[in-house]
Each structure stands twice: as structure tokens, then as C-alpha cells.
Scaffold this motif. Structure first.
Motif, PDB file in Angstrom:
ATOM      1  N   SER A 135      29.188  10.706 -13.930  1.00 41.65           N
ATOM      2  CA  SER A 135      28.487  11.244 -12.765  1.00 41.65           C
ATOM      3  C   SER A 135      27.556  12.402 -13.143  1.00 41.65           C
ATOM      4  CB  SER A 135      29.504  11.723 -11.727  1.00 41.65           C
ATOM      5  OG  SER A 135      30.299  12.758 -12.273  1.00 41.65           O
ATOM      6  N   TYR A 136      27.495  12.763 -14.411  1.00 41.22           N
ATOM      7  CA  TYR A 136      26.591  13.841 -14.842  1.00 41.22           C
ATOM      8  C   TYR A 136      26.291  13.653 -16.322  1.00 41.22           C
ATOM      9  CZ  TYR A 136      30.779  16.080 -16.790  1.00 41.22           C
ATOM     10  OH  TYR A 136      31.919  16.346 -17.500  1.00 41.22           O
ATOM     11  N   GLU A 137      25.385  14.481 -16.849  1.00 39.58           N
ATOM     12  CA  GLU A 137      25.015  14.372 -18.266  1.00 39.58           C
ATOM     13  C   GLU A 137      25.297  15.677 -19.003  1.00 39.58           C
ATOM     14  OE1 GLU A 137      21.013  13.121 -18.818  1.00 39.58           O
ATOM     15  OE2 GLU A 137      21.314  11.251 -17.712  1.00 39.58           O
ATOM     16  N   ALA A 190      28.962  34.513  -9.826  1.00 42.23           N
ATOM     17  CA  ALA A 190      29.211  33.092 -10.091  1.00 42.23           C
ATOM     18  C   ALA A 190      28.319  32.244  -9.203  1.00 42.23           C
ATOM     19  CB  ALA A 190      30.673  32.770  -9.806  1.00 42.23           C
ATOM     20  N   GLU A 191      27.851  31.127  -9.754  1.00 43.43           N
ATOM     21  CA  GLU A 191      27.099  30.179  -8.918  1.00 43.43           C
ATOM     22  C   GLU A 191      27.472  28.752  -9.288  1.00 43.43           C
ATOM     23  OE1 GLU A 191      23.136  31.558  -9.893  1.00 43.43           O
ATOM     24  OE2 GLU A 191      22.861  29.842 -11.233  1.00 43.43           O
ATOM     25  N   ILE A 192      27.390  27.896  -8.275  1.00 40.00           N
ATOM     26  CA  ILE A 192      27.766  26.493  -8.446  1.00 40.00           C
ATOM     27  C   ILE A 192      26.556  25.629  -8.177  1.00 40.00           C
ATOM     28  CG2 ILE A 192      29.123  24.615  -7.407  1.00 40.00           C
ATOM     29  CD1 ILE A 192      31.314  26.687  -6.851  1.00 40.00           C
ATOM     30  N   ASP A 193      26.349  24.637  -9.055  1.00 39.95           N
ATOM     31  CA  ASP A 193      25.292  23.658  -8.828  1.00 39.95           C
ATOM     32  C   ASP A 193      25.888  22.287  -9.159  1.00 39.95           C
ATOM     33  OD1 ASP A 193      23.009  22.187  -8.594  1.00 39.95           O
ATOM     34  OD2 ASP A 193      21.984  23.057 -10.325  1.00 39.95           O
ATOM     35  N   GLY A 194      26.544  21.680  -8.180  1.00 38.43           N
ATOM     36  CA  GLY A 194      27.157  20.359  -8.393  1.00 38.43           C
ATOM     37  C   GLY A 194      28.240  20.409  -9.463  1.00 38.43           C
ATOM     38  N   HIS A 195      27.991  19.737 -10.586  1.00 36.36           N
ATOM     39  CA  HIS A 195      28.996  19.686 -11.657  1.00 36.36           C
ATOM     40  C   HIS A 195      28.928  20.924 -12.558  1.00 36.36           C
ATOM     41  CE1 HIS A 195      25.381  18.326 -13.739  1.00 36.36           C
ATOM     42  NE2 HIS A 195      25.963  18.699 -14.843  1.00 36.36           N
ATOM     43  N   ASP A 222      29.786  25.976 -17.384  1.00 35.63           N
ATOM     44  CA  ASP A 222      30.619  24.781 -17.544  1.00 35.63           C
ATOM     45  C   ASP A 222      29.884  23.578 -16.967  1.00 35.63           C
ATOM     46  OD1 ASP A 222      32.356  26.940 -17.941  1.00 35.63           O
ATOM     47  OD2 ASP A 222      34.080  25.808 -17.227  1.00 35.63           O
ATOM     48  N   HIS A 223      29.832  22.524 -17.756  1.00 36.30           N
ATOM     49  CA  HIS A 223      29.312  21.238 -17.265  1.00 36.30           C
ATOM     50  C   HIS A 223      30.516  20.315 -17.208  1.00 36.30           C
ATOM     51  CE1 HIS A 223      24.946  22.194 -17.947  1.00 36.30           C
ATOM     52  NE2 HIS A 223      25.520  23.111 -18.702  1.00 36.30           N
ATOM     53  N   GLY A 224      31.200  20.285 -16.073  1.00 39.56           N
ATOM     54  CA  GLY A 224      32.450  19.539 -15.992  1.00 39.56           C
ATOM     55  C   GLY A 224      33.524  20.251 -16.800  1.00 39.56           C
ATOM     56  N   PRO A 225      34.698  19.591 -16.956  1.00 45.79           N
ATOM     57  CA  PRO A 225      35.831  20.270 -17.590  1.00 45.79           C
ATOM     58  C   PRO A 225      35.813  20.278 -19.117  1.00 45.79           C
ATOM     59  CG  PRO A 225      36.488  18.124 -16.767  1.00 45.79           C
ATOM     60  CD  PRO A 225      35.062  18.290 -16.366  1.00 45.79           C
ATOM     61  N   GLY A 226      34.938  19.512 -19.770  1.00 48.32           N
ATOM     62  CA  GLY A 226      35.047  19.363 -21.228  1.00 48.32           C
ATOM     63  C   GLY A 226      33.948  20.010 -22.031  1.00 48.32           C
ATOM     64  N   PHE A 227      32.971  20.640 -21.368  1.00 46.93           N
ATOM     65  CA  PHE A 227      31.825  21.178 -22.106  1.00 46.93           C
ATOM     66  C   PHE A 227      31.395  22.499 -21.488  1.00 46.93           C
ATOM     67  CE2 PHE A 227      27.280  21.706 -22.922  1.00 46.93           C
ATOM     68  CZ  PHE A 227      27.187  21.405 -24.268  1.00 46.93           C
ATOM     69  N   GLU A 313      38.395  25.795  -7.036  1.00 46.59           N
ATOM     70  CA  GLU A 313      37.895  24.930  -5.961  1.00 46.59           C
ATOM     71  C   GLU A 313      36.826  23.976  -6.506  1.00 46.59           C
ATOM     72  OE1 GLU A 313      37.062  27.366  -2.464  1.00 46.59           O
ATOM     73  OE2 GLU A 313      35.509  25.873  -1.978  1.00 46.59           O
ATOM     74  N   TRP A 314      35.917  24.522  -7.323  1.00 46.83           N
ATOM     75  CA  TRP A 314      34.856  23.700  -7.961  1.00 46.83           C
ATOM     76  C   TRP A 314      35.459  22.618  -8.848  1.00 46.83           C
ATOM     77  CZ3 TRP A 314      34.017  23.838 -13.371  1.00 46.83           C
ATOM     78  CH2 TRP A 314      32.899  23.110 -13.803  1.00 46.83           C
ATOM     79  N   MET A 315      36.519  22.987  -9.573  1.00 42.21           N
ATOM     80  CA  MET A 315      37.115  22.065 -10.532  1.00 42.21           C
ATOM     81  C   MET A 315      37.778  20.851  -9.872  1.00 42.21           C
ATOM     82  SD  MET A 315      37.283  21.621 -13.746  1.00 42.21           S
ATOM     83  CE  MET A 315      37.159  23.069 -14.793  1.00 42.21           C
ATOM     84  N   GLN A 316      38.110  20.995  -8.570  1.00 46.61           N
ATOM     85  CA  GLN A 316      38.789  19.893  -7.878  1.00 46.61           C
ATOM     86  C   GLN A 316      38.021  18.574  -7.955  1.00 46.61           C
ATOM     87  OE1 GLN A 316      41.868  19.699  -6.596  1.00 46.61           O
ATOM     88  NE2 GLN A 316      42.091  21.765  -7.426  1.00 46.61           N
TER      89      GLN A 316
END
Ligand code: FES
Ligand SMILES: [Fe+2]
Length: 319
Positions: A135-137, A190-195, A222-227, A313-316
Motif C-alpha cells: 500500500s506504499y513505497e 509530530a506530523e502524519i501523512d498517511g503511512h 517512519d515509512h510503515g513499521p519496517g523502515f 494510533e498511527w501504527m494501528q
């Protein structure tokens, strides 16, 4: 799914062992064209191979025929891999191309192929328990291709902790003072932009190896949980590329790549080494806490704790 029982929470880790996202399984130079590498992540075995043309593929390691681990003795042929047990030939998409002693290939002959992305000198796979498409790159890091930045230094640690305990470290701003010796507890935005989750913190720290002190920003993205990237300024511009991959329900492999903008100036080299050494030590300061802590779903937080709840919350979206 295969991992559903193990993927559940437990009292030590009340969240999924294997979230959705891109995860490093190797650095690109660990497998040359025509080579095979055995992997153990996500509570299972995988096989990574490069075709003779150099394309990387990852399959479930256990052959669907009679279960041999193709990472141990499998060999590359053309675009695929031959199993060491009965020589069945599998391509990178998980299709069976050939069974040397059969008159017909069984119509259901297929194995699981993992989505692969090769970027920043890393081979990533996409894990998603329900099998959804990525769902993301992963972004390209221009610093890694720039001659202004020194040759990267890479470290691996096997940690007895689940990924989220390590990941949320960057937003736990109070621990920077008490575990890492910063002079102040930073203010974090902190800021959130999708993933993507980005935290910009202003620090005050002691100069590595010296008596002075300075201030600088630490921006973790963070770009998702692994990067995750961490960019620091204030001494020499420094970049960390942090990848955390679950090994099993109890362990994760963290790999940190460190590079510093030395501008090709020899005089910066000693300071760059000191910065990297200090950052490596900082990781090791966290280790005994991560390996022995409990995880509270509803922690007792105070107003100086920073964006930990927002991060969770973002990580959910990945759990
Ligand atoms: S177990 Fe792989 S070909 Fe038989
Ligand atoms: Fe830390």
C-alpha cells in the motif's frame, strides 16, 4: 493464515508479531546473480535468490512438494530456483516451471512468492497477513548515492523484543535525557501523512569525545513499521537508515546504516567516526531496557512524554 496463531498478542507483547509493511531481508550485496540465501523471518523460513540476470525473488523456503528447505542446497537456473530434493523448478513468481521426471505439472503447483523491492542497497519484502498488495513505497535516499556522504557503516543486532518497542523509541522523547545523556528533554513536533510519521525534535547534547555541547535537530521519519530514517544536524549532518524485521514472535533483527556528510574533507573523518560510534553506543544503551520491559497498552503517561499515543494510533493501520 499460516502465522495467525503466533501473530496474536501475548502478555508481554499485546500486539501483532508481524505487522503489514516493507521489511529488509538482506542488503543487496549479500546475494549475487545466481546465488541463493536462506532467510529466517516472520516465524518461518524464506529463500532469497537472484536469477542469472540479477533479479531478486523471495519464496517460502519449504517446497510445496515434500517440504525441503530450498534455501539450503537450492540452485538458481535461469529465472528460477531448483529444489535440492527432487529438482522441481520454481520461478520468482512461485510458479512451477518444470518437474524433470513427470509427464505433466500438477495444475495447482504453486508456492508463495513475496513482493520484493530493491532500493537503497536493500532487498525488502512486503509482509501482509491477509495477502493484500503493498500500500506504499520505500523512498529513495539521495544521500546514499552522493559523494558528499561517507561510505555507510552498517550494524546488525538480534534483539529479544518485539518491533513496536524499538520503533516507538524515537517518539519517547523523555528517555533521550535519561538513557542517551542529552542535556535536555526535547520539544517534539509530530506530523502524519498517511503511512508516514515524522517527528522533529530539538536537542541539546554533549559533543562526542569532547567537552563542548551543541544543539541540533533529530528528525525521524517512519515509512510503515519496517523502515525509518533519522536525520541529525548540529555537529555533522548524519543519516541513519534503520530497518527492523521480525524474526519470530519474541525476536527482531535491527540493522542500522550510518552515514555522515563529510564533504570529502579528510579532517571531518575523525569526527564522523566519533559521531557514528556514539550513535552505536546509544542503541546499546536502549537494548537492556527493550529486552526486559513490559508493554502497556494503556501506559501511565504525563504531559512531557511526547507523541507516544499519536504514534501508536498511527501504527494501528499496519497491525
Ligand atoms: S521437496 Fe522440493 S522437489 Fe521435492
Ligand atoms: Fe533510545
Amino acid at each position: 493464515m499460516r502465522e495467525s496463531a503466533e501473530n496474536q498478542g501475548s502478555s508481554r507483547y499485546p500486539f501483532a508479531a508481524y505487522p503489514s509493511g516493507w521489511f529488509r531481508v538482506a542488503y543487496a550485496d549479500e546475494v549475487a546473480a545466481g546465488e541463493v540465501k536462506s532467510l529466517a523471518y516472520f516465524g518461518t523460513k524464506l529463500v532469497l535468490f537472484r536469477s542469472e540476470e540479477g533479479e531478486a525473488s523471495v519464496l517460502d523456503a519449504y517446497c510445496p512438494h515434500l517440504g525441503a528447505d530450498m534455501g539450503l542446497g537450492g540452485r538458481v537456473e535461469g529465472k528460477g530456483i531448483r529444489c535440492p530434493f527432487h529438482d522441481w523448478h520454481w520461478d520468482g513468481g512461485g510458479r512451477c516451471l518444470d518437474i524433470p521426471y513427470a509427464t505433466r505439472i500438477p495444475p495447482k503447483a504453486a508456492t508463495r512468492s513475496w513482493p520484493v523491492c530493491e532500493r537503497n542497497g536493500v532487498i525488502f519484502v512486503y509482509h501482509d497477513a491477509p495477502g493484500r498488495a503493498p500500500s506504499y513505497e520505500i523512498p529513495e535516499l539521495p544521500q546514499l548515492a552522493s559523494s558528499d556522504w561517507r561510505r555507510p557503516h552498517i550494524r546488525h543486532w538480534k534483539v529479544r523484543a518485539r518491533w513496536l518497542d524499538m520503533n516507538e523509541n524515537c517518539v519517547d522523547i523523555a528517555h533521550f535525557k535519561y538513557v542517551h545523556g542529552t542535556l535536555t528533554i526535547p520539544e517534539a513536533r509530530a506530523e502524519i501523512d498517511g503511512h508516514i510519521f515524522r517527528t522533529d525534535s530539538l536537542f541539546s547534547w554533549k559533543t562526542p569525545g569532547g567537552e563542548g555541547h551543541g544543539t541540533g535537530h533529530l528528525v525521524s521519519t517512519d515509512h510503515g513499521p519496517g523502515f525509518q530514517t533519522v536525520e541529525l544536524d548540529g555537529i555533522l549532518d548524519t543519516l541513519l537508515m534503520n530497518t527492523v524485521t521480525p524474526i519470530d514472535a519474541e525476536h527482531a533483527e535491527a540493522s542500522f546504516l550510518y552515514t555522515v556528510r563529510t564533504g570529502g574533507i579528510e579532517a571531518n573523518e575523525q569526527l564522523a567516526k566519533a559521531v557514528i560510534q556514539d550513535l552505536e553506543q546509544q542503541f546499546e544503551n536502549d537494548l537492556p531496557i527493550w529486552e526486559n520491559k513490559a508493554y502497556w497498552t494503556k501506559p501511565l503517561l504525563c504531559d512531557g512524554d511526547g507523541p507516544v499515543p499519536l504514534y501508536r494510533e498511527w501504527m494501528q493501520q499496519f497491525i
